[in-house]
Design a protein around this motif. Structure first.
Motif, PDB file in Angstrom:
ATOM      1  N   ARG A  87      76.692  41.216  58.989  1.00 27.91           N
ATOM      2  CA  ARG A  87      75.326  41.668  58.715  1.00 27.91           C
ATOM      3  C   ARG A  87      75.062  43.032  59.348  1.00 27.91           C
ATOM      4  NH1 ARG A  87      71.163  38.652  56.354  1.00 27.91           N
ATOM      5  NH2 ARG A  87      69.831  39.718  57.866  1.00 27.91           N
ATOM      6  N   ASP A  90      76.875  45.626  57.199  1.00 23.16           N
ATOM      7  CA  ASP A  90      76.132  45.886  55.953  1.00 23.16           C
ATOM      8  C   ASP A  90      74.894  46.731  56.236  1.00 23.16           C
ATOM      9  OD1 ASP A  90      77.958  44.508  54.457  1.00 23.16           O
ATOM     10  OD2 ASP A  90      76.778  42.646  54.374  1.00 23.16           O
ATOM     11  N   ARG A  91      74.185  46.460  57.319  1.00 21.23           N
ATOM     12  CA  ARG A  91      72.991  47.213  57.670  1.00 21.23           C
ATOM     13  C   ARG A  91      73.347  48.669  57.997  1.00 21.23           C
ATOM     14  NH1 ARG A  91      70.768  45.990  63.269  1.00 21.23           N
ATOM     15  NH2 ARG A  91      72.506  47.372  63.646  1.00 21.23           N
ATOM     16  N   ASP A  92      74.432  48.857  58.740  1.00 22.32           N
ATOM     17  CA  ASP A  92      74.821  50.206  59.147  1.00 22.32           C
ATOM     18  C   ASP A  92      75.346  51.053  57.992  1.00 22.32           C
ATOM     19  OD1 ASP A  92      74.068  49.628  61.710  1.00 22.32           O
ATOM     20  OD2 ASP A  92      76.114  49.261  62.441  1.00 22.32           O
ATOM     21  N   THR A  93      75.939  50.423  56.987  1.00 22.20           N
ATOM     22  CA  THR A  93      76.511  51.184  55.872  1.00 22.20           C
ATOM     23  C   THR A  93      75.500  51.506  54.786  1.00 22.20           C
ATOM     24  OG1 THR A  93      77.288  49.138  54.834  1.00 22.20           O
ATOM     25  CG2 THR A  93      78.842  50.349  56.235  1.00 22.20           C
ATOM     26  N   GLN A  94      74.303  50.979  54.829  1.00 24.08           N
ATOM     27  CA  GLN A  94      73.300  51.277  53.797  1.00 24.08           C
ATOM     28  C   GLN A  94      72.592  52.563  54.061  1.00 24.08           C
ATOM     29  OE1 GLN A  94      70.709  47.924  53.392  1.00 24.08           O
ATOM     30  NE2 GLN A  94      72.243  46.747  52.297  1.00 24.08           N
TER      31      GLN A  94
END
Length: 94
Positions: A87, A90-94
């Motif tokens: 999670r 995913d948060r860091d790559t958006q």
């Protein structure tokens, strides 16, 4: 939990067909005859009383359940860690 007992299912004379609980303990009776005709006996047991056997069975049961619960929590911890890291990724790559 009945550590020093077993079910005895053979029908004896005058008994109904119900299973009976029979107490068991490891014991050996040695009878010997000396050369002069003296009979001696010796009773050898494992020395485990009912209280000791119950305590031993309870401790082994607790150890078994503790091991199972500990293993599940250990592996579950890695599952939670992996989920949290995914999670965060995913948060860091958006």
């Amino acid at each position: 939990m009945k550590p020093l007992s077993m079910e005895h299912s053979q029908k004896d004379e005058g008994e109904s067909g119900n299973d009976n609980m029979v107490a068991i303990e490891s014991a050996v009776l040695e009878i010997s005859l000396s050369s002069v005709g003296i009979i001696t006996t010796k009773l050898i047991t494992n020395g485990e009383t009912i209280v000791q056997a119950t305590k031993s069975a309870r401790n082994s049961k607790l150890l078994r359940w503790g091991t199972i619960i500990g293993s599940v929590l250990f592996i579950g911890g890695f599952l939670v860690k992996s989920y949290v890291e995914e999670r965060i990724f995913d948060r860091d790559t958006q």
